[in-house]
Every structure is written in structure tokens, then in C-alpha cells.
Scaffold this active site. Sequence first.
Site, mmCIF file in Angstrom:
data_model
loop_
_atom_site.group_PDB
_atom_site.id
_atom_site.type_symbol
_atom_site.label_atom_id
_atom_site.label_comp_id
_atom_site.label_asym_id
_atom_site.label_seq_id
_atom_site.Cartn_x
_atom_site.Cartn_y
_atom_site.Cartn_z
ATOM 1 N N ASP A 205 -35.011 16.988 -28.053
ATOM 2 C CA ASP A 205 -34.445 16.204 -29.301
ATOM 3 C C ASP A 205 -34.362 14.819 -29.240
ATOM 4 O O ASP A 205 -33.959 14.095 -28.010
ATOM 5 C CB ASP A 205 -32.961 16.615 -29.721
ATOM 6 C CG ASP A 205 -32.499 16.237 -30.880
ATOM 7 O OD1 ASP A 205 -32.335 16.929 -31.725
ATOM 8 O OD2 ASP A 205 -31.706 15.182 -30.855
ATOM 9 N N ASN A 213 -34.190 6.647 -39.054
ATOM 10 C CA ASN A 213 -34.641 6.625 -40.516
ATOM 11 C C ASN A 213 -33.807 5.676 -41.438
ATOM 12 O O ASN A 213 -34.108 5.372 -42.302
ATOM 13 C CB ASN A 213 -34.253 8.137 -41.029
ATOM 14 C CG ASN A 213 -35.564 9.110 -40.656
ATOM 15 O OD1 ASN A 213 -36.588 8.526 -40.655
ATOM 16 N ND2 ASN A 213 -35.058 10.329 -40.401
ATOM 17 N N HIS A 218 -37.794 6.505 -43.565
ATOM 18 C CA HIS A 218 -38.534 7.447 -43.349
ATOM 19 C C HIS A 218 -40.092 7.383 -42.869
ATOM 20 O O HIS A 218 -40.510 7.968 -42.126
ATOM 21 C CB HIS A 218 -38.553 8.638 -44.563
ATOM 22 C CG HIS A 218 -36.974 9.034 -44.734
ATOM 23 N ND1 HIS A 218 -36.499 9.994 -43.846
ATOM 24 C CD2 HIS A 218 -35.966 8.404 -45.489
ATOM 25 C CE1 HIS A 218 -34.954 10.253 -44.173
ATOM 26 N NE2 HIS A 218 -34.902 9.475 -45.190
ATOM 27 N N ASP A 222 -41.334 8.807 -39.901
ATOM 28 C CA ASP A 222 -42.419 9.884 -39.587
ATOM 29 C C ASP A 222 -43.429 9.451 -38.624
ATOM 30 O O ASP A 222 -43.860 10.177 -37.806
ATOM 31 C CB ASP A 222 -43.134 9.905 -40.917
ATOM 32 C CG ASP A 222 -42.405 10.734 -41.900
ATOM 33 O OD1 ASP A 222 -41.179 11.469 -41.448
ATOM 34 O OD2 ASP A 222 -42.760 10.853 -43.079
ATOM 35 N N GLU A 248 -36.130 16.203 -36.054
ATOM 36 C CA GLU A 248 -36.444 15.576 -34.788
ATOM 37 C C GLU A 248 -36.418 16.542 -33.360
ATOM 38 O O GLU A 248 -36.421 15.985 -32.312
ATOM 39 C CB GLU A 248 -35.429 14.450 -34.447
ATOM 40 C CG GLU A 248 -34.079 14.645 -34.187
ATOM 41 C CD GLU A 248 -33.090 14.997 -35.358
ATOM 42 O OE1 GLU A 248 -32.163 14.753 -35.272
ATOM 43 O OE2 GLU A 248 -33.896 15.255 -36.420
#
Length: 351
Positions: A205, A213, A218, A222, A248
Site C-alpha cells: 500500500d 491526490n 489526480h 496516476d 493504491e
Amino acid sequence: MGSLLEHLVEITGHRDHDLLDISVMTALLNMVGVTEARVMELFQSRGELFVRPRVWISGGKVQTVDEESSSDHAGEPIVSFPALVTCIAQRKNRLEEAREDGRHILWIPIWQNDKVSTCLEIAHTQPFTAQMLQVMEGILSVYRNYQSLLDYSERDSLTGLLNRKTFDEKFARMLNSKQAEPASHDVEDRRHHADVKSQWLAVIDIDHFKRVNDTFGHLYGDEVLILVANILRTSFRAQDRVFRFGGEEFVVLLRSATLADAQMVFERFRSNIEQNPFPQVGQITVSIGFASISQETPVVILGHADQALYYAKDHGRNQVCYYDELLALGLLHVGKKTESVEFFFDEPTAG
């Protein structure tokens, strides 16, 4: 020698990349008389492009990375294969290379949406005839189309890693291929066998990903996911399996490794992420929980790794935690949080 139609039926009957690769290698072996060939995957690491084999023909037999699990197959820089580089740069469908040892090598990149993630390397002692090329083109056209369909159904569209839906099938196959051995619930007994090779499941994680974010947007989020996925590819062997579960979270199925090796590999990946500069964002860290793949159910095994992950995140993040070790130290207790985690993962399969 089987007919071309029989081999095409075999190729189109699969819904799995590994079996598809094996089928196309078998067709080339039987229909064209190829004695050496490889299906190679292309991947990026720190701005460089690498290639490594997935399936190959050697000594008249089709072999896979699963059969050769003792070898890392870490990959070679693509610049080690100048003819392949030329073939891709010139956007050719194939390129024949005559080598000094008398062998003729045919490079065939598999183009998908103007990109190449797979290529074939086919070797022969004589120049390839027009008839051989025609037969191969028929086989590879079907292979190319089915690979595209499988990529769409098996792969995460953002990172290119295997997706959550594919995990169940791959995990079940690993469990089925695992040699039967008595289930052990004795932590001390497992620790005495730390030098025995086993299979492992890790849940990974990205720490504070929501903050990325929220702070940078975003698009940068990404980009972080894509870069983490690229580092995952290069941190594990071709026979291991890496998945993006969503958001994630990532999962790794690590094959044939001792406990010490598994800990070393996961720790090395964690360190690689910590030391890698992420554009605009800066430093990113990950937390990892892992567990051995035992004779227990997939839900229980995944729950163990997830519980170790939660412990890592609750106790400072940016660390690797092993479920059995946490149990042995009394930091986790069977029957409390474990039950709630297992129920969480079990519920979707019941519906």
C-alpha cells in the site's frame, strides 16, 4: 505434425496469457520446425527498456519460467539486441538478422495500439523461406488478436499490471501447483524451516496516497501509480505475479523463495521506492505485509497478509511486516482482528 487449423483452434481456446504463449510456441515447433524461439516481454525501469523471456523452445521442448523457477530471468537491456531496437524504431512487423554463427534470427514485435510489450525471437539454421514466413504470419495474426483481448480483460488499464479479477485464477493455480504438505499451525515449527523454499503473498500500500491526490491532483497521483508499477515489474522475477487491486493497493505472489529471500526482496522493493525521486511529488514510501501461502484458504492467506499490512501502517509505515513473526512476538493475536479481516474478504465471493 498437426494441421494449422488444429493449432489455431488450440490458440483461440485459451483465456490466459501463459497458456496462449505456450500454444504459439507449440505451433511454431510443430508447424515450422523451429528449434529455438522465445516469447519476450518488454518493460521499463528507471527510463530504460528491458526484455526478459516468458516462454521459450529449447531442445525441442516448450519451457516456461514456472518450470525454471530457480532462475531469476531478471531481464537484459533492450540495447543488447540491436536488431530488435531497429525493428521497433522502424515500426516493422518483422526483421531477419543473419548472425556470424550462421543462425538466422527473426524478430517479430507484437504491436498493440502503436506500442510493443511483447516480441518473438525465432532462430533457424537457414534463411526463412516465404512458405515459413506465411505459416508463421497466420499463427501470429491470431496470437496478436487474442493477446489484445486478454490484455483488455486481464490487465489494469492504467498500470498494465494484472488486475484484481485475474488474481483469483492465478492464485488458485499457484495453490494447485504447490506440492502438498501437512498444514502447520505451529509458528515455532514454521520458523525452524526458514531455509525451505515456499510461496508468499504480499499486500503493498502506498503511504499517504490520498495526500498526494489532494495536494498535487489526480494526474500526478496516476503518475505515481505508474512509476510504482514499473518498479514492481523490475523488483520481481518473471515467474512471480504482480497485481493492482485498485486505488493504491498492489499484491505480489512470490514463488519459490526462502523466508530470508522473501524478506530481502520485499525490503529491497520498499527501499527502491523510498529512494526513487517522483516528479513534483518528491519522496513516496510504501508499507508491506506478507504471509506464507499455506494449505489454508485463499481468504485466510490474504487476510493474514492484510493484517500484517495494517500493523505496518499503524506502527510508522514505510516498513515490511511478516505475519508469522508478528504472531510469534505477540504483536498480533489469532481470532480477534483476523476474523474480521477474513470476513471482509470472504463476503464478495458469497454474493
